[in-house]
Design an enzyme around this catalytic site. Structure first.
Site, PDB file in Angstrom:
ATOM      1  N   LYS A 114      -5.150  48.336   3.235  1.00 35.63           N
ATOM      2  CA  LYS A 114      -4.218  49.158   2.451  1.00 35.63           C
ATOM      3  C   LYS A 114      -3.094  49.696   3.310  1.00 35.63           C
ATOM      4  O   LYS A 114      -1.932  49.707   2.892  1.00 35.63           O
ATOM      5  CB  LYS A 114      -4.958  50.336   1.799  1.00 35.63           C
ATOM      6  CG  LYS A 114      -5.714  49.973   0.525  1.00 35.63           C
ATOM      7  CD  LYS A 114      -6.110  51.246  -0.216  1.00 35.63           C
ATOM      8  CE  LYS A 114      -7.147  50.965  -1.301  1.00 35.63           C
ATOM      9  NZ  LYS A 114      -7.691  52.200  -1.880  1.00 35.63           N
ATOM     10  N   LYS A 197      -9.291  37.800  -7.490  1.00 34.04           N
ATOM     11  CA  LYS A 197      -9.984  38.775  -8.318  1.00 34.04           C
ATOM     12  C   LYS A 197      -9.000  39.420  -9.293  1.00 34.04           C
ATOM     13  O   LYS A 197      -7.874  39.729  -8.910  1.00 34.04           O
ATOM     14  CB  LYS A 197     -10.544  39.812  -7.339  1.00 34.04           C
ATOM     15  CG  LYS A 197     -11.430  40.878  -7.873  1.00 34.04           C
ATOM     16  CD  LYS A 197     -11.862  41.783  -6.724  1.00 34.04           C
ATOM     17  CE  LYS A 197     -10.962  43.004  -6.700  1.00 34.04           C
ATOM     18  NZ  LYS A 197     -11.590  44.286  -6.928  1.00 34.04           N
ATOM     19  N   LYS A 200      -5.700  45.537 -10.800  1.00 35.67           N
ATOM     20  CA  LYS A 200      -4.555  46.275 -11.351  1.00 35.67           C
ATOM     21  C   LYS A 200      -3.295  45.959 -10.552  1.00 35.67           C
ATOM     22  O   LYS A 200      -2.190  46.112 -11.056  1.00 35.67           O
ATOM     23  CB  LYS A 200      -4.830  47.773 -11.382  1.00 35.67           C
ATOM     24  CG  LYS A 200      -5.156  48.414 -10.047  1.00 35.67           C
ATOM     25  CD  LYS A 200      -5.376  49.913 -10.208  1.00 35.67           C
ATOM     26  CE  LYS A 200      -5.979  50.569  -8.972  1.00 35.67           C
ATOM     27  NZ  LYS A 200      -7.427  50.456  -8.892  1.00 35.67           N
TER      28      LYS A 200
HETATM   29  P1  ADP Z   1      -8.806  47.183  -8.690  1.00 33.67           P
HETATM   30  O1  ADP Z   1      -9.430  46.083  -7.877  1.00 33.67           O
HETATM   31  O2  ADP Z   1      -8.122  46.705  -9.910  1.00 33.67           O
HETATM   32  O3  ADP Z   1      -7.933  48.073  -7.822  1.00 33.67           O
HETATM   33  P2  ADP Z   1     -10.800  49.210  -8.435  1.00 33.67           P
HETATM   34  O4  ADP Z   1     -10.825  48.904  -6.974  1.00 33.67           O
HETATM   35  O5  ADP Z   1     -10.274  50.524  -8.865  1.00 33.67           O
HETATM   36  O6  ADP Z   1     -10.018  48.050  -9.192  1.00 33.67           O
HETATM   37  O7  ADP Z   1     -12.270  48.970  -8.994  1.00 33.67           O
HETATM   38  C1  ADP Z   1     -13.013  49.854  -9.789  1.00 33.67           C
HETATM   39  C2  ADP Z   1     -14.354  49.212 -10.036  1.00 33.67           C
HETATM   40  O8  ADP Z   1     -14.206  47.976 -10.757  1.00 33.67           O
HETATM   41  C3  ADP Z   1     -15.118  48.842  -8.761  1.00 33.67           C
HETATM   42  O9  ADP Z   1     -16.505  49.088  -8.962  1.00 33.67           O
HETATM   43  C4  ADP Z   1     -14.860  47.372  -8.601  1.00 33.67           C
HETATM   44  O10 ADP Z   1     -15.896  46.710  -7.886  1.00 33.67           O
HETATM   45  C5  ADP Z   1     -14.788  46.898 -10.039  1.00 33.67           C
HETATM   46  N1  ADP Z   1     -13.898  45.747 -10.163  1.00 33.67           N
HETATM   47  C6  ADP Z   1     -12.561  45.751  -9.950  1.00 33.67           C
HETATM   48  N2  ADP Z   1     -12.029  44.542 -10.165  1.00 33.67           N
HETATM   49  C7  ADP Z   1     -13.056  43.736 -10.520  1.00 33.67           C
HETATM   50  C8  ADP Z   1     -13.145  42.356 -10.880  1.00 33.67           C
HETATM   51  N3  ADP Z   1     -12.069  41.568 -10.908  1.00 33.67           N
HETATM   52  N4  ADP Z   1     -14.360  41.842 -11.210  1.00 33.67           N
HETATM   53  C9  ADP Z   1     -15.455  42.632 -11.188  1.00 33.67           C
HETATM   54  N5  ADP Z   1     -15.450  43.942 -10.849  1.00 33.67           N
HETATM   55  C10 ADP Z   1     -14.265  44.501 -10.518  1.00 33.67           C
HETATM   56 NA    NA Z   2      -9.283  47.807  -5.499  1.00 28.23          NA
END
Ligand code: ADP
Ligand code: NA
Length: 330
Positions: A114, A197, A200
């Site tokens: 990050k 993956k 957001k």
């Molecule tokens: P992002 O990756 O969009 O920034 P976050 O890091 O805020 O999302 O993730 C919040 C939760 O959602 C975590 O527990 C993360 O493991 C899960 N998560 C995020 N993206 C995915 C994905 N593409 N598939 C499965 N789980 C996910």
């Molecule tokens: Na993330």
């Protein structure tokens, strides 16, 4: 309460949760309510580690709570709260900061990624100590299980190390948690780049399915999902990541096994799978959006759920903090 305790937090940053958040995390939260004494929080303290706008943060924090309730968290069966409503998180985090080596914190790969993306001048010390706040989040509730994705494994290891360090140095105080390895946590991929993956921070919004977007627009994203030049509908993540991702999502939303889906789509084209999936998603998300909106339209109920959650969380957190303060000589 003899059930094992579970704790997890989710960021309010994006406003709408996406399908990866739901299938990879939130759905496990809902399941764990049945087997665990579960604590779930919207981590607004974590959200201010990057630049943020106060009105947006306030709105998104409520929106996150409304979506968690709409997804099936039941305030009678779990404790749902907002992290900043429980001041003990910041208090225990300070203690944990003072037990963490600078080199140890510097090895956290999520921070390195990050901060490299943001540049040193835009990176806050809060982002650097983010994993240590997460340690405090978990230890305050004496959590046995922490349902998280693979990307959080290093932070859970840090939590275990710091819990053991504190216990050894000052006497047994904290439960050493295990990561909760869910049997089959779906990992959801981007609809336009199925090797990445779903996130957001997706490069193209066309690959990202947000739960609160217009369902018609999301249906279109499913219908134009990237697949491959073959025609066979078969689960093969390496050679057919796009089709495999669609099968994963279909299976997760309908509860139908993937082998059964492969059989059902034998001799059918990708178009049939995409159209079906678009319809399945719309049928699931439409009532989800209505439930979310109902919570937003009734702020008194939402406030009362969150106030009760914070009160319950604080009673546990305050007891743990008092024990820790006592041990370290306060
Ligand atoms: P992002 O990756 O969009 O920034 P976050 O890091 O805020 O999302 O993730 C919040 C939760 O959602 C975590 O527990 C993360 O493991 C899960 N998560 C995020 N993206 C995915 C994905 N593409 N598939 C499965 N789980 C996910
Ligand atoms: Na993330």
């Amino acid at each position: 309460n003899q059930r094992p305790r579970a704790l997890s937090g989710i960021q309010p940053t994006a406003g709408s949760f996406h399908l990866g958040n739901y299938l990879g995390a939130i759905r496990q939260y809902v399941d764990l309510q049945e087997t665990h004494d579960a604590y779930y929080m919207v981590v607004d303290l974590h959200a201010i580690t990057v630049p943020q706008d106060p009105a947006t943060l306030r709105a998104n924090t409520r929106l996150a709570a409304a979506q968690l309730l709409a997804a099936g968290l039941d305030p009678e069966r779990c404790t749902l709260f907002i992290q900043s409503h429980v001041p003990e998180h910041a208090q225990l985090a300070w203690v944990m900061n003072c037990l963490t080596g600078f080199g140890e914190a510097s090895r956290m790969t999520q921070f390195k990624d990050k901060s490299a993306r943001q540049g040193a001048d835009r990176t806050t010390v809060g982002l650097f100590t983010y994993p240590i706040l997460q340690v405090a989040d978990i230890l305050l509730y004496q959590a046995d299980a922490v349902p998280v994705g693979e990307d959080q494994r290093q932070h859970i290891e840090l939590t275990r190390d710091l819990a053991e360090r504190f216990n050894t140095q000052f006497g047994p105080t904290f439960t050493v948690p295990a990561p909760h390895i869910v049997r089959e946590v779906a990992k959801i991929y981007d609809l336009q780049d199925p090797t990445a993956k779903m996130s957001k921070s997706a490069p193209s919004p066309k690959g990202l399915v947000n739960l609160l977007d217009d369902p018609k627009a999301s249906a279109k994203k499913f219908r134009s999902a990237v697949t491959d030049t073959d025609t066979v509908i078969r689960f093969d993540e390496e050679n057919k990541p796009g089709v495999s991702n669609l099968l994963t999502i279909h299976s997760a939303l309908t509860g139908t096994g993937i082998p059964e889906l492969e059989e059902r789509y034998t001799g059918k084209g990708y178009g049939a799978l995409k159209t079906d999936l678009a319809d399945i998603f719309v049928a699931w998300v439409t009532p989800f959006r209505e439930r979310t909106q109902a919570y937003l339209d009734d702020p008194e109920t939402l406030d009362s759920v969150l106030a009760k959650g914070a009160e319950k969380a604080r009673s546990v957190a305050a007891e743990t903090l008092a024990a820790a303060y006592d041990r370290i000589g306060f």
